[in-house]
Structures are given as C-alpha cells and as structure tokens.
Design an enzyme around this catalytic site. Structure first.
Site, PDB file in Angstrom:
ATOM      1  N   ASP A 222       0.697  -0.920   0.011  1.00 30.73           N
ATOM      2  CA  ASP A 222      -0.356   0.463   0.203  1.00 30.73           C
ATOM      3  C   ASP A 222       0.583   1.247   0.141  1.00 30.73           C
ATOM      4  O   ASP A 222       2.225   1.028   0.531  1.00 30.73           O
ATOM      5  CB  ASP A 222      -0.619   0.162   0.950  1.00 30.73           C
ATOM      6  CG  ASP A 222      -1.670   0.971   1.083  1.00 30.73           C
ATOM      7  OD1 ASP A 222      -2.719   1.628   0.097  1.00 30.73           O
ATOM      8  OD2 ASP A 222      -2.989   1.429   2.509  1.00 30.73           O
TER       9      ASP A 222
ATOM     10  N   ASN B  97     -10.844  -2.770  -6.685  1.00 32.01           N
ATOM     11  CA  ASN B  97      -9.685  -2.112  -7.150  1.00 32.01           C
ATOM     12  C   ASN B  97     -10.336  -1.355  -9.088  1.00 32.01           C
ATOM     13  O   ASN B  97      -9.795  -0.855  -9.522  1.00 32.01           O
ATOM     14  CB  ASN B  97      -8.275  -2.091  -7.701  1.00 32.01           C
ATOM     15  CG  ASN B  97      -7.407  -1.991  -6.115  1.00 32.01           C
ATOM     16  OD1 ASN B  97      -6.435  -2.829  -6.350  1.00 32.01           O
ATOM     17  ND2 ASN B  97      -7.943  -0.735  -5.295  1.00 32.01           N
TER      18      ASN B  97
HETATM   19  C1  FPP Z   1      -1.774   0.031  -3.782  1.00 32.60           C
HETATM   20  O1  FPP Z   1      -1.204   1.046  -3.250  1.00 32.60           O
HETATM   21  C2  FPP Z   1      -1.573  -0.731  -4.621  1.00 32.60           C
HETATM   22  C3  FPP Z   1      -1.633  -1.389  -5.761  1.00 32.60           C
HETATM   23  C4  FPP Z   1      -3.440  -1.263  -5.953  1.00 32.60           C
HETATM   24  C5  FPP Z   1      -0.883  -2.069  -6.555  1.00 32.60           C
HETATM   25  C6  FPP Z   1      -0.015  -2.092  -6.416  1.00 32.60           C
HETATM   26  C7  FPP Z   1       0.820  -3.084  -7.620  1.00 32.60           C
HETATM   27  C8  FPP Z   1       1.624  -2.778  -8.000  1.00 32.60           C
HETATM   28  C9  FPP Z   1       3.584  -2.829  -6.693  1.00 32.60           C
HETATM   29  C10 FPP Z   1       2.565  -3.079  -9.312  1.00 32.60           C
HETATM   30  C11 FPP Z   1       3.382  -4.176  -9.770  1.00 32.60           C
HETATM   31  C12 FPP Z   1       3.171  -5.437  -8.967  1.00 32.60           C
HETATM   32  C13 FPP Z   1       3.278  -7.145  -9.388  1.00 32.60           C
HETATM   33  C14 FPP Z   1       3.048  -7.849  -8.975  1.00 32.60           C
HETATM   34  C15 FPP Z   1       3.518  -6.855 -10.472  1.00 32.60           C
HETATM   35  P1  FPP Z   1      -2.732   2.204  -3.188  1.00 32.60           P
HETATM   36  O2  FPP Z   1      -2.687   2.601  -4.984  1.00 32.60           O
HETATM   37  O3  FPP Z   1      -3.824   1.828  -3.130  1.00 32.60           O
HETATM   38  O4  FPP Z   1      -2.024   4.075  -3.018  1.00 32.60           O
HETATM   39  P2  FPP Z   1      -2.314   4.684  -1.619  1.00 32.60           P
HETATM   40  O5  FPP Z   1      -3.202   3.984  -1.216  1.00 32.60           O
HETATM   41  O6  FPP Z   1      -0.714   5.579  -1.634  1.00 32.60           O
HETATM   42  O7  FPP Z   1      -3.509   5.291  -2.695  1.00 32.60           O
END
Ligand code: FPP
Length: 248
Positions: A21, A69
């Site tokens: 996250d 998401n």
């Molecule tokens: C949460 O951060 C993260 C995600 C929804 C996506 C995770 C994806 C990756 C790390 C990319 C590559 C992954 C793989 C396994 C190939 P957020 O967007 O919710 O952050 P925020 O809470 O700060 O908005």
C-alpha cells in the site's frame, strides 16, 4: 549487526502475506501521477521476492489488485493492467533465476485477455520451481472468495456429493482459492494504514499483523527482515495461556 543475522532461520513463518500500500501517496508526495508510484512499486516487489527466497520463506502472497480496485479511474486501472503484463513478461527471468513458482488467486476471468494469457504462460513456465511460491492476489477479495466457496459447497450438497454435516473447517478451506497453500503466519501492510481490507480474511485468522509506515515503493528486503525479526519476538498463543505454551 545486520538485521538478517538476527533472524532464526529455524523459526521462520512458512507463509508471508503482504498488502502493498502507499504507491499513490508516494507518487503524489513527489508531484507525480499515481501510476508513477505503481511503476516504482515493481522494484519493491522484485527485492522483496528475492529477499524472501534468500532467507527461506516458502510462500509469499502479494495483494496486487483487489476487486474494489476495478472502481478506480479507468486510466489507472488500464495502466495497472499494462504494468502487470509488462512486469510478468520482464520478471519471469527473475522468477526462474530464483526458483520461484508463480501462482495467482482471485476472479482471474475478469482480467484483460492479454493479462490473463501472460499470467498463465508465466505460471506454466515456473511451475516446477520449488524455492518459493509467489502468489499474486489479482481481482481478489476475501468476501468474493468465501462466497464462491459457499456456492460450491451448496452445489455439492444439492447434488448429494456431500452431506451438510460433513462441512467442517477443512472442507471450507479446501474450497478456497488458497487450498494448496498453508495459512500465512505473518501479514505485513505498508503505508501506515492498519486495516485488512478484504484480504485473506479466513486464512489470516491466527496471523501476526505487522504494520510499517514505509510506502510500498520504498519497501526492500531489509524491511521484510525487520518484520520477520519482530514476528519472532512475538508469542503466538492460539488461544492458549503462556504457561500452557511453555509446557508444550
Ligand atoms: C496500493 O497502493 C497498490 C496497488 C493497488 C497496486 C500494487 C501494484 C504494484 C506494486 C505493481 C506491480 C505489482 C506486481 C505484482 C507485478 P495505492 O494505489 O492504494 O496507494 P495509496 O493508498 O497511496 O493511494
């Protein structure tokens, strides 16, 4: 002393689950678009997977995309799906070099065709690797998973394959998407949020929860080792008393 040297390798959790996250906030703090955070999150994934193999974690599960998401802005969803395809393409070699078997859980039918195809290719290619199983939770939510399990069980009852009285915890667990992997003993969430967010609700019943303020793009293997060291200093009682545990 190196944090890694403080870890007792005979008392490692078999399975570590992570909620990655903070990508969006990390990007925003740098005046960038959210997708910049996701792109930088890939380096964190690579280093964490390599760290898990280096220390001897047998199962690592990453929450890469939740059912919820899909409701994010269209542009972010398509950027994430593209990133996923590209990362799987590029990182299959890293998985092979490290003996990592790729696995995926979630409502995978919802993924774009190209993403689903690349994922399947990489899973087939890495199927015989035995150092560690890396499971990506994609289009996943625990309530979806439990609902699916209930539906499957109901169908089996209806067809006479099983009796309702035969349904016990093991039966339920066998109908979850994680039926082939042990429950996580440790769950890590980055970015300072302290929630489970519909992640592995059944499987995390006895897991130790570890929260760090680090944003996912900055997470590295040493942060994983830090979490493992903390885990090893906790007493896991499973409903027993400390005295009972000493006697066991
Ligand atoms: C949460 O951060 C993260 C995600 C929804 C996506 C995770 C994806 C990756 C790390 C990319 C590559 C992954 C793989 C396994 C190939 P957020 O967007 O919710 O952050 P925020 O809470 O700060 O908005």
């Amino acid at each position: 002393m190196d944090i890694k040297d403080t870890i007792d390798k005979t008392k490692l959790p078999e399975h570590v689950a992570i909620i990655m996250d903070g990508n969006g906030r990390w990007a925003k703090e740098r005046g960038q678009l959210r997708v910049f955070g996701h792109r930088n999150g890939v380096a964190a994934v690579r280093d964490t997977v390599e760290g898990a193999v280096e220390i001897g974690i047998k199962y690592l599960t990453l929450y890469a995309f939740s059912t919820e998401n899909w409701n994010r802005p269209k542009l972010e969803v398509s950027a994430l799906m593209e990133l996923l395809v590209n990362t799987i393409n590029k990182e299959t070699k890293t998985l092979m070099d490290n003996g990592v078997k790729l696995n995926a859980i979630g409502n995978l039918n919802q993924l774009p065709t190209k993403c689903f195809a690349r994922l399947n290719e990489a899973m087939q290619k890495t199927a015989n690797n035995t150092n560690c199983t890396l499971t990506l939770a994609l289009s996943y939510s625990a309530r979806w998973e439990i609902t699916e399990a209930v539906r499957q069980l109901a169908k089996k009852v209806l067809s006479g394959e099983i009796n309702p009285d035969d349904i016990d915890e093991n039966q339920v667990a066998r109908h979850l998407t994680t039926c082939d992997i042990p429950d996580p003993e440790l769950m890590i969430r980055t970015s300072g949020e302290q929630r489970i967010s519909n992640y592995l609700l059944w499987q995390l019943a006895y897991a130790e929860l570890y929260f760090t303020d680090k944003m996912w793009p900055e997470f590295r293997r040493n942060d994983l080792f830090e979490a493992l060291a903390t885990y090893q200093n906790r007493e896991r009682r499973f409903g027993l008393t400390s005295e009972q545990l000493v006697k066991k």
